[in-house]
Design an enzyme around this catalytic site. Structure first.
Site, short mmCIF file in Angstrom:
data_model
loop_
_atom_site.label_atom_id
_atom_site.label_comp_id
_atom_site.label_asym_id
_atom_site.label_seq_id
_atom_site.Cartn_x
_atom_site.Cartn_y
_atom_site.Cartn_z
N CYS A 186 1.10 -1.16 0.31
CA CYS A 186 0.14 -0.26 -0.31
C CYS A 186 0.23 1.19 -0.48
O CYS A 186 0.18 2.70 -0.16
CB CYS A 186 -1.02 0.23 1.56
SG CYS A 186 -1.88 -1.41 1.24
N HIS A 246 -3.68 6.97 2.15
CA HIS A 246 -3.80 5.77 1.18
C HIS A 246 -5.60 5.14 2.28
O HIS A 246 -5.40 5.51 3.46
CB HIS A 246 -2.97 4.77 1.75
CG HIS A 246 -3.03 3.62 1.71
ND1 HIS A 246 -3.43 2.74 0.29
CD2 HIS A 246 -3.74 2.16 2.49
CE1 HIS A 246 -3.94 1.61 0.51
NE2 HIS A 246 -3.62 0.99 1.87
N ASN A 298 -9.76 -0.39 -0.73
CA ASN A 298 -8.36 0.21 -1.14
C ASN A 298 -7.89 -0.91 -1.50
O ASN A 298 -8.30 -2.10 -2.66
CB ASN A 298 -8.13 -1.27 0.29
CG ASN A 298 -6.96 -1.07 0.38
OD1 ASN A 298 -5.61 -0.54 -0.21
ND2 ASN A 298 -6.02 -1.78 1.59
N1 ACO Z 1 -18.17 -9.63 8.71
C1 ACO Z 1 -18.22 -9.56 9.48
N2 ACO Z 1 -18.60 -9.96 11.42
C2 ACO Z 1 -16.56 -9.36 10.56
C3 ACO Z 1 -15.99 -9.94 9.16
C4 ACO Z 1 -17.01 -9.12 8.12
N3 ACO Z 1 -16.97 -8.89 7.34
N4 ACO Z 1 -14.95 -9.72 9.51
C5 ACO Z 1 -14.25 -10.26 10.77
N5 ACO Z 1 -15.39 -9.80 11.89
C6 ACO Z 1 -15.72 -10.39 13.25
C7 ACO Z 1 -14.32 -11.35 12.73
O1 ACO Z 1 -14.54 -12.31 13.33
C8 ACO Z 1 -14.83 -11.03 14.95
O2 ACO Z 1 -15.82 -11.52 15.16
P1 ACO Z 1 -15.44 -12.21 16.90
O3 ACO Z 1 -15.43 -11.45 17.96
O4 ACO Z 1 -16.65 -12.86 16.92
O5 ACO Z 1 -14.44 -13.50 17.02
C9 ACO Z 1 -14.92 -9.54 15.15
O6 ACO Z 1 -16.14 -9.59 13.18
C10 ACO Z 1 -14.07 -8.32 15.31
O7 ACO Z 1 -13.45 -8.74 14.39
P2 ACO Z 1 -12.06 -7.66 14.35
O8 ACO Z 1 -11.08 -8.54 13.25
O9 ACO Z 1 -11.23 -7.43 15.75
O10 ACO Z 1 -12.82 -6.66 13.45
P3 ACO Z 1 -11.72 -5.19 13.05
O11 ACO Z 1 -12.30 -3.67 13.99
O12 ACO Z 1 -10.80 -4.97 13.66
O13 ACO Z 1 -12.09 -4.98 11.69
C11 ACO Z 1 -10.89 -4.85 9.58
C12 ACO Z 1 -11.84 -5.62 11.08
C13 ACO Z 1 -12.06 -3.75 9.14
C14 ACO Z 1 -10.08 -6.03 8.71
C15 ACO Z 1 -9.73 -4.18 10.73
O14 ACO Z 1 -8.96 -4.82 11.52
C16 ACO Z 1 -8.61 -3.64 9.40
O15 ACO Z 1 -9.48 -2.28 8.87
N6 ACO Z 1 -7.90 -3.24 9.77
C17 ACO Z 1 -6.74 -2.92 8.82
C18 ACO Z 1 -6.13 -4.44 7.78
C19 ACO Z 1 -5.87 -3.29 6.57
O16 ACO Z 1 -6.53 -2.22 6.28
N7 ACO Z 1 -4.91 -3.84 5.56
C20 ACO Z 1 -5.08 -3.39 4.30
C21 ACO Z 1 -3.90 -3.10 3.76
S1 ACO Z 1 -2.83 -2.20 4.71
C22 ACO Z 1 -3.05 -1.53 4.82
O17 ACO Z 1 -3.50 -0.95 3.54
C23 ACO Z 1 -3.06 0.10 5.85
#
Ligand code: ACO
Length: 329
Positions: free
Chosen positions: A113, A254, A284
């Site tokens: 990214c 980004h 993204n």
């Molecule tokens: N729909 C419903 N529930 C979901 C989904 C979904 N699509 N995805 C995850 N969950 C659930 C999980 O299973 C978890 O359930 P549990 O509590 O029963 O175990 C719950 O939601 C919470 O999961 P978390 O991973 O703690 O959720 P979080 O608030 O961290 O959000 C996310 C997840 C959106 C992926 C976030 O962590 C994020 O955006 N991280 C950055 C990742 C990223 O952007 N990567 C891209 C490349 S790097 C960059 O660009 C910076």
């Protein structure tokens, strides 16, 4: 170093749209969860016959057309991507040929990214050093090819798209490129990666069966690092150039997650109205986010000559980067 400026911007996204409701029919998720946790409403997805070079080509053509110049004038192509058409030859070669950029050399730049920010820094130095007059920096990714549409935690985040900047020498009173800070922190290499397909884990029936050719990530670890470092590196870059956040007309970060962007803006003391967010429509697009967002900012009148613009990103690796430019057209 001579003055360097961004002289044109272009972007292209494939027309097909995948909405949150479409995804909710594929995995156990909902529009409400995706919107609340990421800010994304929809993303664009390339048709099966379309690859990264095709997206890149359209974005490059748009930038050249905006500048009113031809591909034959281009000296170099920096193709920023994690989804090249092939492992080799580089996608830069494919785009060079399709574009007809007969005089250009070039290469692919893989920094996930942060690729586009690294590409901008590299182009600024090629042009600033006096050896290049027109460098195309293209950010293009077809993320849908490496996303596991059975994994709800990653498949909701990404989309396909491309954008391009043309970088040229600035006139005596045109100091477009102000400065940069780029870093890598390889201690984060495990938390966001495509495990198989390279020399560490070549393709096999087993890697395919285990779905190891897709993006694997620990979302929360990435989230925490991104919030912390994207804000910090931006603050360090501003301080390095004696600039205050309020002097930045537009921060174009980004687009990974709306919550990451707003948390960074808050840490930096940047008013939300000075931060460009368009993640709701594109998701993204990895190397594509910053030039796609910049193209939109220019097209909608949010960028004017003389404005200071801050580009910032965090990506897999971890890679971290920020660039300060003065907009020159
Ligand atoms: N729909 C419903 N529930 C979901 C989904 C979904 N699509 N995805 C995850 N969950 C659930 C999980 O299973 C978890 O359930 P549990 O509590 O029963 O175990 C719950 O939601 C919470 O999961 P978390 O991973 O703690 O959720 P979080 O608030 O961290 O959000 C996310 C997840 C959106 C992926 C976030 O962590 C994020 O955006 N991280 C950055 C990742 C990223 O952007 N990567 C891209 C490349 S790097 C960059 O660009 C910076």
């Amino acid at each position: 170093m001579r003055n360097v400026k961004i002289s044109a911007v272009g972007a292209w996204v494939p027309p097909r749209v995948l909405t949150n409701d479409d995804l909710a029919r594929m995995v156990d998720t909902s529009n409400e969860w995706i919107l609340e946790r990421t800010g994304i409403e929809q993303r664009h997805i390339a048709d099966p016959e379309v690859a990264t070079s095709d997206l890149a080509l359209e974005a490059a053509k748009a930038a050249l057309e905006q500048r009113g110049t031809t591909a034959e004038d281009v000296d170099a192509i920096i193709l920023c991507t994690v989804t090249p058409d092939h492992m080799f030859p580089s996608t830069a070669c494919i785009v060079q040929h399709k574009l007809g950029a007969k005089r250009a050399w070039g290469f692919d730049l893989i920094a996930a990214c942060s690729s586009f920010v690294y590409g901008l820094t590299t182009a600024a130095h090629l042009v600033g050093g006096g050896t290049h007059k027109k460098v195309l920096v293209i950010g293009a990714d077809t993320m849908s090819r490496i996303i596991d549409y059975q994994d709800r935690a990653t498949c909701v985040l990404f989309g396909d798209g491309a954008g391009a900047f043309l970088i040229e020498p600035g006139g005596d009173d045109e100091q477009g490129f102000i400065g940069f800070r780029n870093e890598i922190d390889g201690s984060g290499a495990e938390v966001l990666r495509m495990p198989a397909g390279g020399s560490r884990m070549p393709p096999s029936h087993e890697t395919v069966d285990k779905r190891l050719h897709f993006v694997h990530q620990e979302g929360q670890a990435v989230f925490k690092f991104a919030v912390k470092r994207m804000g910090e590196i931006s603050a360090q870059l501003l301080a390095q150039h004696d600039l205050k956040p309020e002097q930045v007309k537009l921060m174009i970060p980004h687009q990974a997650n709306r919550r990451i962007i707003l948390a960074c803006a808050d840490r930096l003391g940047m008013p939300h109205e000075n931060v460009l967010i368009n993640i709701e429509r594109f998701g993204n697009t990895t190397a594509g986010t910053i030039p796609i967002a910049t193209n939109e900012a220019y097209a909608t009148g949010r960028l004017h000559k003389g404005d200071i613009v801050l580009f910032a990103a965090v990506g897999a690796g971890f890679t971290v980067g920020a660039n300060l430019w003065r907009w020159m057209f």
